[in-house]
Design a protein around this motif. Structure first.
Motif, PDB file in Angstrom:
ATOM      1  N   ARG A   1       0.859  -1.191   0.000  1.00 48.73           N
ATOM      2  CA  ARG A   1       0.000   0.000   0.000  1.00 48.73           C
ATOM      3  C   ARG A   1       0.893   1.238   0.000  1.00 48.73           C
ATOM      4  O   ARG A   1       1.734   1.401   0.895  1.00 48.73           O
TER       5      ARG A   1
ATOM      6  N   LEU B   1      -7.039  -5.481  -4.513  1.00 48.35           N
ATOM      7  CA  LEU B   1      -7.100  -4.080  -4.936  1.00 48.35           C
ATOM      8  C   LEU B   1      -7.473  -3.172  -3.766  1.00 48.35           C
ATOM      9  O   LEU B   1      -6.953  -2.061  -3.639  1.00 48.35           O
ATOM     10  N   ALA B   2      -8.361  -3.660  -2.918  1.00 48.84           N
ATOM     11  CA  ALA B   2      -8.740  -2.871  -1.746  1.00 48.84           C
ATOM     12  C   ALA B   2      -7.573  -2.747  -0.772  1.00 48.84           C
ATOM     13  O   ALA B   2      -7.373  -1.706  -0.152  1.00 48.84           O
TER      14      ALA B   2
ATOM     15  N   ALA C   1      -4.468  -2.608  -1.542  1.00 48.14           N
ATOM     16  CA  ALA C   1      -3.481  -1.690  -2.102  1.00 48.14           C
ATOM     17  C   ALA C   1      -3.943  -0.239  -2.064  1.00 48.14           C
ATOM     18  O   ALA C   1      -3.120   0.681  -2.171  1.00 48.14           O
ATOM     19  N   ASP C   2      -5.240  -0.017  -1.899  1.00 50.72           N
ATOM     20  CA  ASP C   2      -5.805   1.331  -1.945  1.00 50.72           C
ATOM     21  C   ASP C   2      -5.716   2.008  -0.576  1.00 50.72           C
ATOM     22  O   ASP C   2      -6.378   1.586   0.372  1.00 50.72           O
ATOM     23  N   PRO C   3      -4.943   3.077  -0.435  1.00 49.87           N
ATOM     24  CA  PRO C   3      -4.822   3.735   0.873  1.00 49.87           C
ATOM     25  C   PRO C   3      -6.118   4.382   1.348  1.00 49.87           C
ATOM     26  O   PRO C   3      -6.254   4.706   2.532  1.00 49.87           O
ATOM     27  N   ALA C   4      -7.074   4.551   0.444  1.00 47.32           N
ATOM     28  CA  ALA C   4      -8.352   5.146   0.828  1.00 47.32           C
ATOM     29  C   ALA C   4      -9.282   4.126   1.477  1.00 47.32           C
ATOM     30  O   ALA C   4     -10.295   4.504   2.073  1.00 47.32           O
ATOM     31  N   THR C   5      -8.945   2.858   1.389  1.00 50.86           N
ATOM     32  CA  THR C   5      -9.791   1.809   1.962  1.00 50.86           C
ATOM     33  C   THR C   5      -9.373   1.546   3.402  1.00 50.86           C
ATOM     34  O   THR C   5      -8.224   1.168   3.673  1.00 50.86           O
TER      35      THR C   5
END
Length: 403
Positions: free
Chosen positions: A343, A389-390, A392-396
């Motif tokens: 991430r 994918l979630a 890796a996403d810093p917004a998750t």
């Protein structure tokens, strides 16, 4: 046979937790801890707050002195030199003999020494006790050249603390980027780079000889370079203190062998902490665990086992470290096959995860991401399948994936 007395040999976190849990679980018999340093204290601060001087001896005590009297736990300052499990006795260094129905070996480990010429010089330092930390702190000052052999958790933490004294620090390790197996390559690379950002010199090489002269120490490396130092600290791990167990006839193999209850090969003896090594029912030997939480969990399990109670269930293994103003945590296993997901935040790695082929999380690590690791632990313990994918996403927020 009812258990009326327990003697715990070793006052580290594992031994203290065993005593605390025995009382919490209703044990009303005679309970004693023997340790050469007396009252138990916490070890992780020795390379951080205690070394830096921001925490004193009282601040790292595992319990106030009054706790032992309130809970009827005797603390004996001394060293056990012999154990006779059949007779139910332990002999101390002052010649006294103590009797007990059950014994808990929490003997820990001793600092591993360098097996090279000069590796046994009396002036070389280690960091295992308060006395060790006091000695090192007394030598640190602006301009003092400190060489640390070993850039693992202890070495890195000590390097960070020593910079606060203005010492000139050189960190030596045979591995170019330490901690990759523990937290993954990208996080480990970011952490290691922080050393140079804080004026700690990192050197990749293997010490081959240490000499001492009027100008201090010289550490000859496999690269041909010689590192000059006023103070040398060796932090290359520990060896399990198994001598007492071996002499008592207990099964050992790079640790005192125990089952999942912490029971050794003798029914009256248990072992916990850094000196214990689990042997599964099929004979498989696990690696010794030397982390803080494992010591605490082992002490809790042994207390339950001694009392014949159901063993507590512990989550995935967890560890932490602090250096150069950042906090690092890891859970589970980041080592081995699997999909590794990193991430990034503005191009900087902040967390890493390891998944198996089925999409189940095996391990996670984060820098200044305690909530992320806490959620990752729930995901691991509950065998929750997660979207790469979630991750890796810093917004998750990871806690949403843990539900």
């Amino acid at each position: 046979m009812s258990v009326e007395s327990v003697l715990i040999i070793g006052g580290g976190l594992a031994g203290f937790t065993a005593a605390k849990e025995l009382r919490a679980r209703g044990f009303a018999g005679t309970l004693s801890i023997i340790d050469p340093e007396g009252l138990p204290y916490d070890r992780p601060p020795l390379s951080k707050d205690y070394l830096a001087g921001s925490q004193d001896a009282a601040g790292i005590a595992l319990a106030p002195a009054g706790w032992y009297e309130e809970n009827n736990v005797a603390v004996i300052t001394g060293t056990a030199t012999a154990l006779d499990p059949d007779a139910g006795t332990a002999t101390l260094d002052d010649g006294s003999v103590l009797a007990a129905d059950r014994f808990v070996l929490a003997t820990g480990g001793r600092a591993r020494r360098l097996s090279i010429p000069g590796g046994d010089l009396p002036g070389l330092l280690e960091l295992r006790t308060k006395k060790d930390a006091d000695t090192l702190r007394g030598l640190l000052a602006p301009g003092v050249r400190l060489a640390i052999v070993g850039a693992g958790l202890i070495g890195a933490e000590t390097a960070s603390s020593a910079r606060g004294f203005g010492a000139e620090v050189t960190l030596i390790d045979p591995v170019e980027i330490p901690l990759v197996p523990a937290i993954g390559e990208m996080l480990a690379t970011r952490l290691h780079a922080m050393h140079s950002e804080h004026q700690v010199r990192t050197v990749t090489g293997i010490p081959e000889e240490i000499t001492q002269g009027a100008d201090g120490y010289g550490i000859l490396l496999s690269t041909g370079e010689t590192i000059a130092a006023d103070v040398v600290l060796v932090g290359i791990g520990i060896t399990a203190a198994t001598e007492l167990a071996e002499a008592a006839g207990l099964d050992t193999d790079n640790g005192v062998l125990v089952d999942e209850r912490g029971a050794t090969s003798h029914p009256n003896v248990f072992a916990v902490g850094d000196s214990a090594r689990t042997r599964l029912a099929d004979g498989t030997l696990l690696r010794r665990a030397e982390h803080w939480e494992h010591a605490m969990n082992a002490g809790s399990s042994v207390a339950a086992a001694i009392l014949g109670q159901e063993l507590p269930v512990h989550g995935a293994s967890w560890f932490w470290s602090d250096r150069h103003g950042v906090h690092v945590e890891g859970v589970g296993s980041m080592h081995g096959e699997g999909e590794h997901i990193v991430r990034l935040l503005d191009g900087v790695p902040i967390a890493a995860f390891r998944l198996n082929e089925a999409g189940l999380m095996l391990g996670a690590a984060a820098i200044d991401g305690g909530l992320t690791v806490r959620a990752a632990r729930r995901i691991i313990d509950r065998s929750i399948k997660v979207d790469p994918l979630a991750l890796a996403d810093p917004a998750t927020e990871l806690k949403k994936l843990a539900r």
